[in-house]
Design a protein around this motif. Structure first.
Motif, short mmCIF file in Angstrom:
data_model
loop_
_atom_site.label_atom_id
_atom_site.label_comp_id
_atom_site.label_asym_id
_atom_site.label_seq_id
_atom_site.Cartn_x
_atom_site.Cartn_y
_atom_site.Cartn_z
N MET A 1 -18.42 -28.47 -14.50
CA MET A 1 -17.54 -27.64 -13.70
C MET A 1 -18.40 -26.90 -12.66
O MET A 1 -19.38 -26.26 -13.01
CB MET A 1 -16.82 -26.66 -14.63
N ASN A 2 -18.02 -26.99 -11.40
CA ASN A 2 -18.81 -26.32 -10.37
C ASN A 2 -18.52 -24.81 -10.35
O ASN A 2 -17.60 -24.34 -11.01
CB ASN A 2 -18.59 -26.96 -9.00
N GLU A 3 -19.31 -24.09 -9.59
CA GLU A 3 -19.21 -22.62 -9.57
C GLU A 3 -17.82 -22.14 -9.15
O GLU A 3 -17.25 -21.25 -9.78
CB GLU A 3 -20.27 -22.05 -8.63
N LEU A 4 -17.27 -22.70 -8.07
CA LEU A 4 -15.96 -22.24 -7.60
C LEU A 4 -14.85 -22.53 -8.61
O LEU A 4 -13.97 -21.70 -8.80
CB LEU A 4 -15.62 -22.86 -6.24
N ALA A 5 -14.91 -23.66 -9.26
CA ALA A 5 -13.91 -23.98 -10.28
C ALA A 5 -14.01 -23.00 -11.45
O ALA A 5 -12.99 -22.55 -11.97
CB ALA A 5 -14.08 -25.42 -10.76
N LYS A 6 -15.23 -22.67 -11.83
CA LYS A 6 -15.43 -21.71 -12.92
C LYS A 6 -14.89 -20.33 -12.53
O LYS A 6 -14.20 -19.68 -13.31
CB LYS A 6 -16.92 -21.61 -13.25
N LYS A 8 -12.59 -19.72 -10.26
CA LYS A 8 -11.13 -19.81 -10.16
C LYS A 8 -10.50 -19.64 -11.53
O LYS A 8 -9.49 -18.95 -11.68
CB LYS A 8 -10.72 -21.14 -9.53
N TRP A 9 -11.10 -20.22 -12.54
CA TRP A 9 -10.60 -20.06 -13.91
C TRP A 9 -10.70 -18.60 -14.35
O TRP A 9 -9.79 -18.06 -14.98
CB TRP A 9 -11.37 -20.98 -14.85
N ASN A 23 -7.54 -14.63 -6.48
CA ASN A 23 -7.59 -16.00 -5.96
C ASN A 23 -7.62 -16.02 -4.44
O ASN A 23 -8.31 -16.84 -3.85
CB ASN A 23 -6.44 -16.84 -6.50
N GLU A 27 -10.67 -17.74 -2.32
CA GLU A 27 -10.43 -18.82 -1.37
C GLU A 27 -10.79 -18.47 0.07
O GLU A 27 -11.20 -19.35 0.84
CB GLU A 27 -8.97 -19.25 -1.43
#
Length: 60
Positions: A1-6, A8-9, A23, A27
């Motif tokens: 999982m990349n940094e932005l996905a982490k 976002k979670w 969010n 973004e």
């Protein structure tokens, strides 16, 4: 999982208001933020929802 996905979670909170606010920042502003600001955002995400909402109420 990349940094932005982490991140976002981690922005998924218990309230719609916080979800939208965090969010939107992630973004729009996070990609162009300084390293210091990014680090502060990551630290802020460690706070409980009640602490975040308390800070928002205090600043309004």
């Amino acid at each position: 999982m990349n940094e932005l996905a982490k991140l976002k979670w981690q922005c998924r909170r218990g309230s719609l208001e916080l979800d939208l606010l965090l969010n939107r920042y992630l973004e729009t502003r996070y990609p162009v933020a300084s390293e210091e600001e990014k680090a502060r955002f990551v630290e802020m995400l460690k706070l409980d929802d009640s602490e975040l909402l308390g800070q928002c109420d205090a600043n309004w």
